[in-house]
Design an enzyme around this catalytic site. Structure first.
Site, PDB file in Angstrom:
ATOM      1  N   ASP A   1     -13.087   7.537   7.246  1.00  0.00           N
ATOM      2  CA  ASP A   1     -11.807   8.087   6.782  1.00  0.00           C
ATOM      3  C   ASP A   1     -12.030   8.889   5.500  1.00  0.00           C
ATOM      4  OD1 ASP A   1      -9.125   8.646   6.759  1.00  0.00           O
ATOM      5  OD2 ASP A   1      -8.506   6.702   5.953  1.00  0.00           O
TER       6      ASP A   1
ATOM      7  N   LYS B   1      -6.437  -3.704  -4.256  1.00  0.00           N
ATOM      8  CA  LYS B   1      -5.779  -3.130  -3.077  1.00  0.00           C
ATOM      9  C   LYS B   1      -5.289  -4.258  -2.187  1.00  0.00           C
ATOM     10  CE  LYS B   1      -6.137   0.533   0.218  1.00  0.00           C
ATOM     11  NZ  LYS B   1      -6.586   1.903   0.229  1.00  0.00           N
TER      12      LYS B   1
ATOM     13  N   THR C   1      -1.140  -1.182  -0.805  1.00  0.00           N
ATOM     14  CA  THR C   1      -0.778  -0.731  -2.152  1.00  0.00           C
ATOM     15  C   THR C   1      -1.894  -1.092  -3.121  1.00  0.00           C
ATOM     16  OG1 THR C   1       1.529  -1.106  -1.608  1.00  0.00           O
ATOM     17  CG2 THR C   1       1.012  -0.909  -3.937  1.00  0.00           C
ATOM     18  N   VAL C   2      -2.113  -0.177  -4.072  1.00  0.00           N
ATOM     19  CA  VAL C   2      -3.156  -0.426  -5.067  1.00  0.00           C
ATOM     20  C   VAL C   2      -2.499  -0.699  -6.414  1.00  0.00           C
ATOM     21  CG1 VAL C   2      -5.187   0.525  -6.226  1.00  0.00           C
ATOM     22  CG2 VAL C   2      -4.762   1.079  -3.828  1.00  0.00           C
TER      23      VAL C   2
ATOM     24  N   LEU D   1      -0.467   1.470  -8.893  1.00  0.00           N
ATOM     25  CA  LEU D   1      -1.130   2.777  -9.011  1.00  0.00           C
ATOM     26  C   LEU D   1      -0.710   3.714  -7.888  1.00  0.00           C
ATOM     27  CD1 LEU D   1      -4.748   1.634 -10.015  1.00  0.00           C
ATOM     28  CD2 LEU D   1      -3.076   2.795 -11.461  1.00  0.00           C
TER      29      LEU D   1
ATOM     30  N   GLY E   1      -0.962   3.727   0.048  1.00  0.00           N
ATOM     31  CA  GLY E   1      -1.441   4.574   1.133  1.00  0.00           C
ATOM     32  C   GLY E   1      -1.174   3.910   2.456  1.00  0.00           C
TER      33      GLY E   1
ATOM     34  N   ALA F   1      -2.876   1.965   4.238  1.00  0.00           N
ATOM     35  CA  ALA F   1      -3.343   0.601   4.477  1.00  0.00           C
ATOM     36  C   ALA F   1      -2.737  -0.416   3.521  1.00  0.00           C
ATOM     37  CB  ALA F   1      -4.863   0.562   4.389  1.00  0.00           C
TER      38      ALA F   1
HETATM   39  N1  ATP Z   1     -10.368   1.950  -7.564  1.00  0.00           N
HETATM   40  C1  ATP Z   1      -9.297   2.661  -7.938  1.00  0.00           C
HETATM   41  N2  ATP Z   1      -9.117   2.979  -9.235  1.00  0.00           N
HETATM   42  C2  ATP Z   1      -8.044   3.708  -9.621  1.00  0.00           C
HETATM   43  N3  ATP Z   1      -7.095   4.151  -8.769  1.00  0.00           N
HETATM   44  C3  ATP Z   1      -7.232   3.853  -7.466  1.00  0.00           C
HETATM   45  C4  ATP Z   1      -8.322   3.099  -6.981  1.00  0.00           C
HETATM   46  N4  ATP Z   1      -8.188   2.966  -5.629  1.00  0.00           N
HETATM   47  C5  ATP Z   1      -7.076   3.615  -5.306  1.00  0.00           C
HETATM   48  N5  ATP Z   1      -6.502   4.146  -6.393  1.00  0.00           N
HETATM   49  C6  ATP Z   1      -5.268   4.928  -6.423  1.00  0.00           C
HETATM   50  O1  ATP Z   1      -4.248   4.187  -5.797  1.00  0.00           O
HETATM   51  C7  ATP Z   1      -3.423   5.035  -5.020  1.00  0.00           C
HETATM   52  C8  ATP Z   1      -3.282   4.528  -3.620  1.00  0.00           C
HETATM   53  O2  ATP Z   1      -4.550   4.456  -3.008  1.00  0.00           O
HETATM   54  P1  ATP Z   1      -4.728   4.192  -1.478  1.00  0.00           P
HETATM   55  O3  ATP Z   1      -6.170   4.049  -1.208  1.00  0.00           O
HETATM   56  O4  ATP Z   1      -3.830   3.076  -1.070  1.00  0.00           O
HETATM   57  O5  ATP Z   1      -4.105   5.500  -0.877  1.00  0.00           O
HETATM   58  P2  ATP Z   1      -4.683   6.726  -0.099  1.00  0.00           P
HETATM   59  O6  ATP Z   1      -6.168   6.811  -0.223  1.00  0.00           O
HETATM   60  O7  ATP Z   1      -3.881   7.887  -0.478  1.00  0.00           O
HETATM   61  O8  ATP Z   1      -4.248   6.427   1.341  1.00  0.00           O
HETATM   62  P3  ATP Z   1      -4.955   5.680   2.548  1.00  0.00           P
HETATM   63  O9  ATP Z   1      -5.110   4.249   2.164  1.00  0.00           O
HETATM   64  O10 ATP Z   1      -3.959   5.888   3.594  1.00  0.00           O
HETATM   65  O11 ATP Z   1      -6.246   6.368   2.762  1.00  0.00           O
HETATM   66  C9  ATP Z   1      -4.037   6.392  -5.129  1.00  0.00           C
HETATM   67  O12 ATP Z   1      -3.343   7.072  -6.138  1.00  0.00           O
HETATM   68  C10 ATP Z   1      -5.445   6.166  -5.565  1.00  0.00           C
HETATM   69  O13 ATP Z   1      -5.958   7.251  -6.273  1.00  0.00           O
END
Ligand code: ATP
Length: 373
Positions: A237, A38, A22-23, A15, A18, A20
């Site tokens: 955050d 995640k 990969t999701v 998906l 970020g 921290a």
């Molecule tokens: N529970 C979820 N359901 C659907 N998509 C998600 C979910 N959690 C994260 N994502 C998606 O996965 C992607 C990466 O998320 P992630 O939290 O790793 O990144 P971020 O929030 O941009 O960065 P950071 O972790 O640095 O705050 C994003 O596009 C986010 O919208």
């Protein structure tokens, strides 16, 4: 290549990633349910004992249940790396949600899913300070205009109201830049994006329908914050990419608990790094002082300010300069930037970004009330 399986989950697609980790979209083989998984990738991989401790810590998050806080199902460790299984949100991050038109919002699923896969750098600010960046390109720094348009240098990775597809397609797909930040190191400058984004038009920002959505989403974020603060927890955050809105317009606060795992009470990691995203950090967070719920309220104020005016309250080329501004200077009056902005929202934003926590709203409930007046 994403892993095929993580613990009891089969990985279906990536998906996004970020700071921290990969999701992934994944399927729980035990229940056949889809989840967002995640996989954390910061720090060293964990030995057995550390991994077990971490899993226990994360499992306390699974006890939390609020309609506006993303549900954490379980935690585990995959080849030494911790992972978190959580509710899969079919929706948009807050910024994208506000940018799409009402018609698009109700249209088919593909639209609502698209931004999830194009995004990566939204909310980033200056980038990693892990090493000097020789390629810094100041040319894209645009000075504020007199007519209420503005420079987008701090917004370089994510212009608020533009054609997102072309913006992202233009190519900066840089690494995560949010965490961690080492305050003791000389900050390096990240090359500004090559894509010069047109500033959002105030008329677009002020569309009544958009403002209605913004206010409604903010109220739901306040409910989420009131809930987690009520449990003695601080998000640490809070930023637009950590706020998702699903197809039913229900807001979910994401990534809650992660910052706590990565850092101590003052938001400092074991090796002295600050956890958080520069642009949204409260003064006390920058100073490494103990944090409480009011630090999250500061971040909420920055989000609100940006979403009303199209620019962040503080805007600088380097983290140190940004931090100086956050600590010492007042943000430009919102209604001077956006003459027809909503005065009530503007008042709330300004009070949230006061330097002294005592001068802000003290609780998310108070913010909720002020927004409802
Ligand atoms: N529970 C979820 N359901 C659907 N998509 C998600 C979910 N959690 C994260 N994502 C998606 O996965 C992607 C990466 O998320 P992630 O939290 O790793 O990144 P971020 O929030 O941009 O960065 P950071 O972790 O640095 O705050 C994003 O596009 C986010 O919208």
């Amino acid at each position: 290549m994403p892993p095929k399986a993580i613990g009891p989950y089969r990985v279906l697609e990536t998906l996004g990633s970020g700071g921290a980790g990969t999701v992934y979209r994944a399927r729980d083989r035990r229940t056949n349910d889809e989840v967002a998984l995640k996989l954390l990738s910061t720090g060293p991989s964990l030995d057995d004992r550390a991994a077990r401790r971490l899993v226990r810590e994360f499992e306390t998050l699974a006890d939390l249940a609020h309609p506006n806080v993303v549900k954490v199902f379980e935690a585990g460790v995959h080849e030494g790396w911790p992972y978190l299984a959580m509710e899969l949100i079919e929706g948009l991050t807050l910024r994208h949600y506000l940018d799409v038109s009402a018609g698009e919002l109700h249209s088919a699923t593909p639209l609502s899913r698209a931004p999830l896969s194009i995004r990566r750098t939204e909310d980033d600010d200056f980038g990693s300070v892990d090493g000097p960046d020789e390629d810094a390109d100041d040319d894209s720094v645009v000075d504020d205009d007199e007519d209420g348009t503005f420079g987008l240098n701090a917004f370089a990775e994510e212009a608020p109201s533009e054609d997102l597809a072309s913006f992202h397609g233009a190519g900066d797909d840089s690494d995560s830049d949010d965490v961690p930040v080492d305050p003791r190191r000389e900050p390096a400058r990240k090359p500004a994006t090559k894509a010069h984004a047109a500033p959002p038009r105030m008329a677009d920002l002020n569309r009544p329908e958009r403002m209605g959505r913004l206010k409604d989403a903010m109220l739901q974020v306040c409910e989420a914050l009131a809930y987690i603060h009520g449990h003695g927890l601080v998000h640490r955050d809070l930023k637009p990419s950590n706020i998702m809105v699903d197809d039913d317009r229900q807001v979910r606060l994401m990534d809650f608990g992660l910052a706590k795992f990565l850092a101590d009470d003052a938001g400092i990691t074991a090796d002295g790094k600050l956890v958080g995203t520069y642009r949204y950090m409260a003064p006390e967070q920058i100073l490494g002082e103990p944090l409480d719920g009011r630090s999250d309220l500061y971040s909420l104020g920055v989000i609100l300010y940006e979403l009303i005016s199209g620019r962040p309250p503080f805007d600088a080329k380097t983290p140190h300069e940004l931090w100086r501004q956050v600590l010492e200077t007042e943000a430009p009056p919102l209604l001077a930037l956006n003459l027809h902005g909503d005065p009530q929202l503007a008042r709330v934003a300004h009070r949230l970004i006061r330097k002294e926590p005592d001068d802000r709203f003290q609780t998310a409930e108070e913010v909720y009330e002020a927004l409802s007046e």
